[in-house]
Scaffold this active site. Structure first.
Site, PDB file in Angstrom:
ATOM      1  N   HIS A   1      -0.686  -0.347 -13.639  1.00 52.30           N
ATOM      2  CA  HIS A   1       0.084  -1.820 -14.604  1.00 52.30           C
ATOM      3  C   HIS A   1       1.264  -0.871 -13.923  1.00 52.30           C
ATOM      4  O   HIS A   1       1.862   0.352 -14.946  1.00 52.30           O
ATOM      5  CB  HIS A   1      -0.624  -1.851 -15.319  1.00 52.30           C
ATOM      6  CG  HIS A   1       0.366  -2.808 -15.607  1.00 52.30           C
ATOM      7  ND1 HIS A   1      -0.111  -4.506 -15.214  1.00 52.30           N
ATOM      8  CD2 HIS A   1       0.845  -3.878 -16.251  1.00 52.30           C
ATOM      9  CE1 HIS A   1       0.564  -5.307 -15.358  1.00 52.30           C
ATOM     10  NE2 HIS A   1       1.569  -5.168 -16.651  1.00 52.30           N
TER      11      HIS A   1
ATOM     12  N   GLY B   1       0.712  -0.936   0.102  1.00 54.80           N
ATOM     13  CA  GLY B   1      -0.076   0.062   0.099  1.00 54.80           C
ATOM     14  C   GLY B   1       1.046   1.300  -0.229  1.00 54.80           C
ATOM     15  O   GLY B   1       0.336   2.817   0.740  1.00 54.80           O
ATOM     16  N   SER B   2       1.792   1.205  -0.575  1.00 56.50           N
ATOM     17  CA  SER B   2       2.275   1.798  -0.503  1.00 56.50           C
ATOM     18  C   SER B   2       2.014   3.501  -1.511  1.00 56.50           C
ATOM     19  O   SER B   2       2.273   4.090  -1.276  1.00 56.50           O
ATOM     20  CB  SER B   2       4.392   1.979  -1.049  1.00 56.50           C
ATOM     21  OG  SER B   2       4.599   2.159  -1.814  1.00 56.50           O
ATOM     22  N   ASN B   3       1.553   2.771  -2.884  1.00 57.28           N
ATOM     23  CA  ASN B   3       0.872   3.844  -3.403  1.00 57.28           C
ATOM     24  C   ASN B   3      -0.446   4.249  -3.174  1.00 57.28           C
ATOM     25  O   ASN B   3      -0.622   5.549  -2.803  1.00 57.28           O
ATOM     26  CB  ASN B   3       0.715   3.599  -5.003  1.00 57.28           C
ATOM     27  CG  ASN B   3       1.375   3.111  -5.452  1.00 57.28           C
ATOM     28  OD1 ASN B   3       2.028   3.940  -6.198  1.00 57.28           O
ATOM     29  ND2 ASN B   3       2.346   1.994  -5.819  1.00 57.28           N
TER      30      ASN B   3
ATOM     31  N   ASN C   1      -6.500   2.198 -12.210  1.00 59.85           N
ATOM     32  CA  ASN C   1      -5.457   1.213 -12.412  1.00 59.85           C
ATOM     33  C   ASN C   1      -3.693   1.232 -12.964  1.00 59.85           C
ATOM     34  O   ASN C   1      -4.091   2.428 -13.799  1.00 59.85           O
ATOM     35  CB  ASN C   1      -6.154   0.236 -12.901  1.00 59.85           C
ATOM     36  CG  ASN C   1      -4.440  -1.497 -12.390  1.00 59.85           C
ATOM     37  OD1 ASN C   1      -4.266  -1.100 -11.141  1.00 59.85           O
ATOM     38  ND2 ASN C   1      -4.500  -2.230 -13.197  1.00 59.85           N
TER      39      ASN C   1
ATOM     40  N   LEU D   1      -9.662  -9.869 -10.538  1.00 54.72           N
ATOM     41  CA  LEU D   1      -9.637  -9.387 -11.014  1.00 54.72           C
ATOM     42  C   LEU D   1     -11.572  -9.089 -10.866  1.00 54.72           C
ATOM     43  O   LEU D   1     -12.073  -8.711 -10.334  1.00 54.72           O
ATOM     44  CB  LEU D   1     -10.382 -10.126 -12.920  1.00 54.72           C
ATOM     45  CG  LEU D   1     -11.224  -9.855 -13.462  1.00 54.72           C
ATOM     46  CD1 LEU D   1     -10.375  -9.054 -14.572  1.00 54.72           C
ATOM     47  CD2 LEU D   1     -11.966 -11.318 -14.254  1.00 54.72           C
TER      48      LEU D   1
HETATM   49  C1  GRF Z   1       3.020  -1.584  -7.840  1.00 50.22           C
HETATM   50  O1  GRF Z   1       4.066  -1.459  -8.372  1.00 50.22           O
HETATM   51  C2  GRF Z   1       1.805  -1.312  -8.570  1.00 50.22           C
HETATM   52  O2  GRF Z   1       1.721  -0.877  -9.738  1.00 50.22           O
HETATM   53  C3  GRF Z   1       1.696  -2.753  -8.680  1.00 50.22           C
HETATM   54  O3  GRF Z   1       1.433  -3.330  -6.752  1.00 50.22           O
HETATM   55  C4  GRF Z   1       2.705  -2.196  -6.740  1.00 50.22           C
HETATM   56  C5  GRF Z   1       1.501  -2.102  -5.409  1.00 50.22           C
HETATM   57  O4  GRF Z   1       2.846  -1.555  -4.648  1.00 50.22           O
HETATM   58  N1  GRF Z   1       1.293  -3.582  -9.515  1.00 50.22           N
HETATM   59  P1  GRF Z   1       2.053  -0.602  -2.740  1.00 50.22           P
HETATM   60  O5  GRF Z   1       1.503  -1.974  -2.132  1.00 50.22           O
HETATM   61  O6  GRF Z   1       1.582   0.747  -3.618  1.00 50.22           O
HETATM   62  O7  GRF Z   1       3.247  -0.904  -2.381  1.00 50.22           O
END
Ligand code: GRF
Length: 190
Positions: free
Chosen positions: A105, A12-14, A103, A88
């Site tokens: 990717h 969940g860093s994003n 999303n 999905l």
């Molecule tokens: C990211 O690289 C995203 O693109 C993906 O999985 C990773 C998730 O990283 N498909 P985080 O959980 O947000 O740290």
């Protein structure tokens, strides 16, 4: 106020970066809810630390009921963000939020997309194929994995000395730089 719900399956860093992005700017946008399919996902600890409510669901409630849709509607969610979410998205959820699911990717779609192409698998394939560049794709979600309209792509170089781990680091940098900004731009259009 525009309200976001973020689905994440792992670290969940994003998600954290997106929460902070909107928190730190006086935009009329907030992350209202974090949803995950994994009860032990680290994203839940991040949500708690940041004061964002979270919700854990299982396969049955996601695929065989309208429970999640009802929850999102009750909370007046305007946009769903998938940030490292691995399941999905079912048709009923896509139909309930048409063009309102984004999303990210970790590759330059249509390359390295589709079922099984997630996380480290993507970066391992990029390295194994000696690609000279990779990147991120931010796109709308439809009923086919990694298929919806592309909102933004950003690239980075891949060197022969790179490993899946070093590629992942480069990709994360791009994600942190561009994901929230692209969400913000898209929100002005919906
Ligand atoms: C990211 O690289 C995203 O693109 C993906 O999985 C990773 C998730 O990283 N498909 P985080 O959980 O947000 O740290």
């Amino acid at each position: 106020m525009k309200r976001l719900a973020i689905f994440a399956s792992g670290s969940g860093s994003n998600a954290e970066q997106i929460i902070n992005h909107f928190h730190n700017r006086s935009l009329q946008v907030c992350v209202d809810l974090i949803l995950t399919n994994r009860p032990n996902a680290y994203v839940l600890q991040r949500a708690e630390k940041l004061g964002v409510e979270s919700y854990v669901f299982n396969r049955a409630s996601f695929y065989d009921s309208d429970a999640i849709i009802n929850l999102l509607n009750e909370r007046h969610i305007d946009l769903i963000v998938l940030a490292g979410f691995l399941w999905l998205v079912p048709k009923n959820l896509i139909a309930a939020f048409p063009n309102k699911i984004i999303n990210i990717h970790p590759a330059l779609l249509p390359k390295y997309g589709g079922k099984g192409m997630y996380g480290q698998h993507v970066h391992q394939a990029v390295v194994a194929n000696k690609e000279i560049e990779t990147g991120i794709t931010i796109h709308l979600v439809d009923e086919i994995y990694d298929n919806g309209a592309i909102l933004r792509q950003e690239k980075c170089e891949v060197q022969l000395s790179d490993t899946a781990d070093t590629v992942a680091e480069k990709i994360h940098k791009l994600e942190y730089k561009y994901f929230a900004e692209t969400i913000e731009e898209y929100l002005t259009k919906i």
